[in-house]
Write an enzyme that holds these catalytic residues in place. Structure first.
Site, PDB file in Angstrom:
ATOM      1  N   ASP A   1      -3.466   5.547   6.294  1.00  0.00           N
ATOM      2  CA  ASP A   1      -3.365   5.632   5.119  1.00  0.00           C
ATOM      3  C   ASP A   1      -4.629   6.208   4.327  1.00  0.00           C
ATOM      4  O   ASP A   1      -4.767   6.603   2.922  1.00  0.00           O
ATOM      5  CB  ASP A   1      -3.753   3.795   4.963  1.00  0.00           C
TER       6      ASP A   1
ATOM      7  N   GLU B   1      -1.736  -0.283  -3.172  1.00  0.00           N
ATOM      8  CA  GLU B   1      -3.200   0.407  -3.557  1.00  0.00           C
ATOM      9  C   GLU B   1      -2.989   1.964  -3.974  1.00  0.00           C
ATOM     10  O   GLU B   1      -3.748   2.204  -5.015  1.00  0.00           O
ATOM     11  CB  GLU B   1      -3.846   0.246  -3.029  1.00  0.00           C
TER      12      GLU B   1
ATOM     13  N   LYS C   1      -4.106  10.509  -1.226  1.00  0.00           N
ATOM     14  CA  LYS C   1      -4.594   9.515  -1.259  1.00  0.00           C
ATOM     15  C   LYS C   1      -5.924   9.376   0.373  1.00  0.00           C
ATOM     16  O   LYS C   1      -5.360   9.347   1.303  1.00  0.00           O
ATOM     17  CB  LYS C   1      -3.477   8.084  -0.876  1.00  0.00           C
TER      18      LYS C   1
ATOM     19  N   LYS D   1      -1.524  -7.542   4.510  1.00  0.00           N
ATOM     20  CA  LYS D   1      -0.186  -6.918   5.096  1.00  0.00           C
ATOM     21  C   LYS D   1       0.249  -7.993   6.545  1.00  0.00           C
ATOM     22  O   LYS D   1      -0.971  -8.893   6.977  1.00  0.00           O
ATOM     23  CB  LYS D   1      -0.434  -5.667   5.872  1.00  0.00           C
TER      24      LYS D   1
ATOM     25  N   ASP E   1      -0.875  -4.507  -2.403  1.00  0.00           N
ATOM     26  CA  ASP E   1      -1.245  -3.734  -1.704  1.00  0.00           C
ATOM     27  C   ASP E   1      -0.219  -1.944  -2.251  1.00  0.00           C
ATOM     28  O   ASP E   1      -0.327  -1.737  -1.390  1.00  0.00           O
ATOM     29  CB  ASP E   1       0.673  -4.314  -0.868  1.00  0.00           C
TER      30      ASP E   1
ATOM     31  N   ARG F   1      -1.126   4.180  -5.601  1.00  0.00           N
ATOM     32  CA  ARG F   1      -1.079   4.418  -6.788  1.00  0.00           C
ATOM     33  C   ARG F   1      -1.975   3.845  -7.443  1.00  0.00           C
ATOM     34  O   ARG F   1      -2.237   5.166  -8.851  1.00  0.00           O
ATOM     35  CB  ARG F   1       0.233   4.010  -7.183  1.00  0.00           C
TER      36      ARG F   1
ATOM     37  N   ASP G   1      -5.711  -0.112   4.805  1.00  0.00           N
ATOM     38  CA  ASP G   1      -4.599  -0.559   3.747  1.00  0.00           C
ATOM     39  C   ASP G   1      -4.795  -2.021   4.703  1.00  0.00           C
ATOM     40  O   ASP G   1      -3.827  -2.300   5.368  1.00  0.00           O
ATOM     41  CB  ASP G   1      -4.135   0.137   3.438  1.00  0.00           C
TER      42      ASP G   1
HETATM   43  N1  BES Z   1       0.585   2.300   3.005  1.00  0.00           N
HETATM   44  C1  BES Z   1       1.167   1.565   2.795  1.00  0.00           C
HETATM   45  C2  BES Z   1       2.867   2.483   2.770  1.00  0.00           C
HETATM   46  C3  BES Z   1       2.764   3.044   4.169  1.00  0.00           C
HETATM   47  C4  BES Z   1       3.163   2.255   4.807  1.00  0.00           C
HETATM   48  C5  BES Z   1       2.265   3.719   4.931  1.00  0.00           C
HETATM   49  C6  BES Z   1       4.270   2.695   5.734  1.00  0.00           C
HETATM   50  C7  BES Z   1       1.932   3.879   6.087  1.00  0.00           C
HETATM   51  C8  BES Z   1       3.478   3.254   6.621  1.00  0.00           C
HETATM   52  C9  BES Z   1       1.129   1.515   0.662  1.00  0.00           C
HETATM   53  O1  BES Z   1       0.232   1.351   0.301  1.00  0.00           O
HETATM   54  C10 BES Z   1       2.384   0.268   0.991  1.00  0.00           C
HETATM   55  O2  BES Z   1       1.457  -0.960   1.285  1.00  0.00           O
HETATM   56  N2  BES Z   1       2.951   0.154   0.181  1.00  0.00           N
HETATM   57  C11 BES Z   1       4.027  -0.810  -0.047  1.00  0.00           C
HETATM   58  C12 BES Z   1       4.688  -0.975  -1.557  1.00  0.00           C
HETATM   59  C13 BES Z   1       5.280  -1.718  -2.459  1.00  0.00           C
HETATM   60  C14 BES Z   1       3.676  -2.928  -2.190  1.00  0.00           C
HETATM   61  C15 BES Z   1       5.888  -1.873  -3.914  1.00  0.00           C
HETATM   62  C16 BES Z   1       5.063  -0.997   0.811  1.00  0.00           C
HETATM   63  O3  BES Z   1       5.580   0.372   0.923  1.00  0.00           O
HETATM   64  O4  BES Z   1       5.584  -2.257   1.195  1.00  0.00           O
HETATM   65 ZN    ZN Z   2      -1.439   1.973   1.186  1.00  0.00          ZN
HETATM   66 MN    MN Z   3      -0.533  -0.517   0.176  1.00  0.00          MN
END
Ligand code: BES
Ligand code: ZN
Ligand code: MN
Length: 509
Positions: free
Chosen positions: A296, A357, A273, A285, A355, A359, A278
């Site tokens: 990210d 994104e 990834k 966020k 968010d 996947r 992000d």
């Molecule tokens: N890049 C984030 C995940 C992340 C969180 C990485 C904390 C490093 C530290 C990812 O893109 C994300 O935002 N995931 C969401 C998924 C949710 C919307 C289903 C998450 O983990 O909140």
């Molecule tokens: Zn992300």
């Molecule tokens: Mn995200």
């Protein structure tokens, strides 16, 4: 006139092997020795220098006497600096290894070496006998602990930001040189991944990331292909284009190919990834920790470093890296919650949360990677905050095909990156049903977020491919203080896990 220094602010230390303790020229050298905490059942236990064929009995006695005088106990990762005039070195750094053991796990040595390097950063020359126990772990730990990232400081580099300049390891085996070179290459690959993660999002955006990956890949003879936004649109990479369209800095897909040149070689696909930042997109966020999202692209960084390392060390397998790069921004051109996009290969997805994104870009990349008919596919990403909720900041979640998952987790533990196997329960797929498209990109309930993301990715892996998904949301980026050989910021995880898997496949198929 403005003078720009062309000297790099930080350079990895040079590693030399010595087969005997040099008899002179050590006036400003620091000798690193490992010390064991003595018999744990005895209250008067005193620390002992881990047996050394390179030091005289008098020198060992001198060090041990000084440790007792200083009240040092030899506890794991405790460091004690002392002088030992009879040795002819400037000073000695004794690093604790904890309780005595018959076998020394590589990561105990690696961490001790890392702690020693961190406490000595800014020192010109170090010499060590830890290498007698485990040469590779010592070299890796010293280089990894010596790592600094100072590219964006305008001020003159402070001495400690120079890391270590030269490392001499005492070792006697006949393949010592080859093993030290291998360890140096592995540690350098980890440093490459860390550099990418630590480079701020202002300076590392998809086009620039692709450019740097291409330059690095070409320098070691990889075949490189870069798809720009137009090419991605034309070929139907709906996930990468959809995530990237809120940014003024368009997405890329980078492919790096290492060919073994052998007929029956296994092929391993790597996917990482590469979200260079992000924000969450329109599903934005909170501000508090948003700056951590510079990490990210940690999966992409590790994948690029790993395929480059495979080429450098001439692994007798094919390794094909497929790396989607995009910046997830909110804007008038961004995708909206409720939009439907078509992933590469034709699956339609309702984007309920912009968010989620990772996947979306990964599904495109996984389908593309499977077109090469790999035997194995390793995908890694900073995919979910749920990974840290489940396993904490240091333990990657390992999901995928049962047998391969367990093999990858075991190898990850053997290199000290400590991945742990997690399930992909079939019933979670029901949570990804959409009323308008083939799939939704998020589940309506908040449980098992790490596994739901893995279940989403599984939909895109071709039948018959052994695959794993390594969620390194926490482990790729250290937001706390340094520990062992791990600095603050980018850690390079899971570069060493992936490389260990590639070596294992090269060895056993
Ligand atoms: N890049 C984030 C995940 C992340 C969180 C990485 C904390 C490093 C530290 C990812 O893109 C994300 O935002 N995931 C969401 C998924 C949710 C919307 C289903 C998450 O983990 O909140
Ligand atoms: Zn992300
Ligand atoms: Mn995200």
């Amino acid at each position: 006139m403005i003078t720009v220094s062309t000297e790099p602010a930080y350079q990895s230390p040079a590693v030399t092997i010595a087969t005997t303790l040099p008899q002179s020229g050590l006036d400003s050298t620091v000798l690193i020795v490992g010390v064991v905490s003595g018999d744990p059942d005895s209250p008067e236990a005193t620390p002992t220098v881990l047996g050394s064929e390179f030091l005289s009995a008098e020198a060992v006695a001198e060090i041990e006497k000084a440790l007792v005088a200083l009240g040092a106990k030899g506890g794991a990762e405790q460091v004690t600096r002392l002088v030992a005039p009879s040795l002819g070195v400037g000073s000695v750094l004794a690093v604790g290894l904890g309780k005595p053991r018959d076998e020394w796990p590589a990561d105990v040595i690696r961490k001790a070496a890392g702690v020693a390097a961190r406490s000595l950063n800014g020192t010109e020359a170090v010499l060590t006998t830890l290498s007698e126990v485990d040469l590779e772990a010592t070299v890796e730990g010293l280089i990894l602990g010596s790592y600094r990232f100072v590219d964006y400081r305008s001020a003159k580099t402070a001495p400690k930001d120079k890391g270590l300049s030269s490392i001499t390891v005492l070792a006697s085996g006949k393949d010592a040189k080859k093993r030290a070179q291998r360890a140096t290459a592995v540690a350098t690959a980890v440093a490459t991944a860390r550099d990418f993660v630590n480079t701020p999002p202002s300076h590392l955006y998809p086009a620039e990331f692709a450019k740097r990956a291409k330059a690095l890949g070409s320098s070691v003879g990889l075949e490189v292909e870069v798809l720009n936004r137009k090419a991605l649109e034309e070929a139907g990479y709906g996930g990468i284009v959809g995530v990237g369209k809120g940014s003024s800095r368009p997405p890329r897909l980078v492919r790096l190919v290492h060919r073994s040149g052998r007929k029956d070689a296994k092929t391993v696909a790597l996917v990482g990834k590469g979200i260079t930042f992000d924000t969450g997109g329109i599903s934005i966020k909170p501000a508090a920790s948003m700056h951590h999202m510079t990490s990210d692209m940690g999966g992409a960084a590790a994948v690029i470093a790993t395929v480059v390392l495979a080429a450098q060390l001439e692994l007798p397998i094919n390794v094909i890296a497929t790396v989607p790069m995009a910046e997830n921004m909110p804007s008038a051109t961004a995708q909206r919650p409720g939009d439907v996009l078509t992933q590469y290969g034709g699956t339609t997805v309702e984007v309920l949360n912009t968010d989620a994104e990772g996947r979306l870009v990964l599904a495109d990349a996984i389908v593309r990677a499977c077109e090469d008919n790999p035997d194995y596919l390793i995908e890694t990403s900073t995919l979910t905050g749920a990974q840290t909720v489940a396993l904490g900041a240091r333990i990657p979640g390992v999901m995928g095909s049962d047998e391969f998952r367990d093999r990858v987790a075991a190898l990850s533990q053997s290199v000290g990156e400590n991945g742990w196997p997690m399930p992909l329960p079939d019933e979670l797929k029901d949570d990804l049903k959409s009323s308008v498209a083939d799939l939704a990109n998020v589940s309506a309930q908040r449980f098992a977020g790490m596994l739901v993301a893995g279940v989403y990715l599984r939909e895109f892996v071709a039948d018959g491919v052994q695959w794993v998904h390594l969620d390194v949301a926490g482990p790729a980026y250290n937001t706390g203080g340094p520990w062992g050989y791990t600095p603050k910021g980018g850690t390079g995880v899971p570069t060493r896990t992936m490389f260990a898997v590639l070596e294992d496949i090269a060895d056993k198929g």
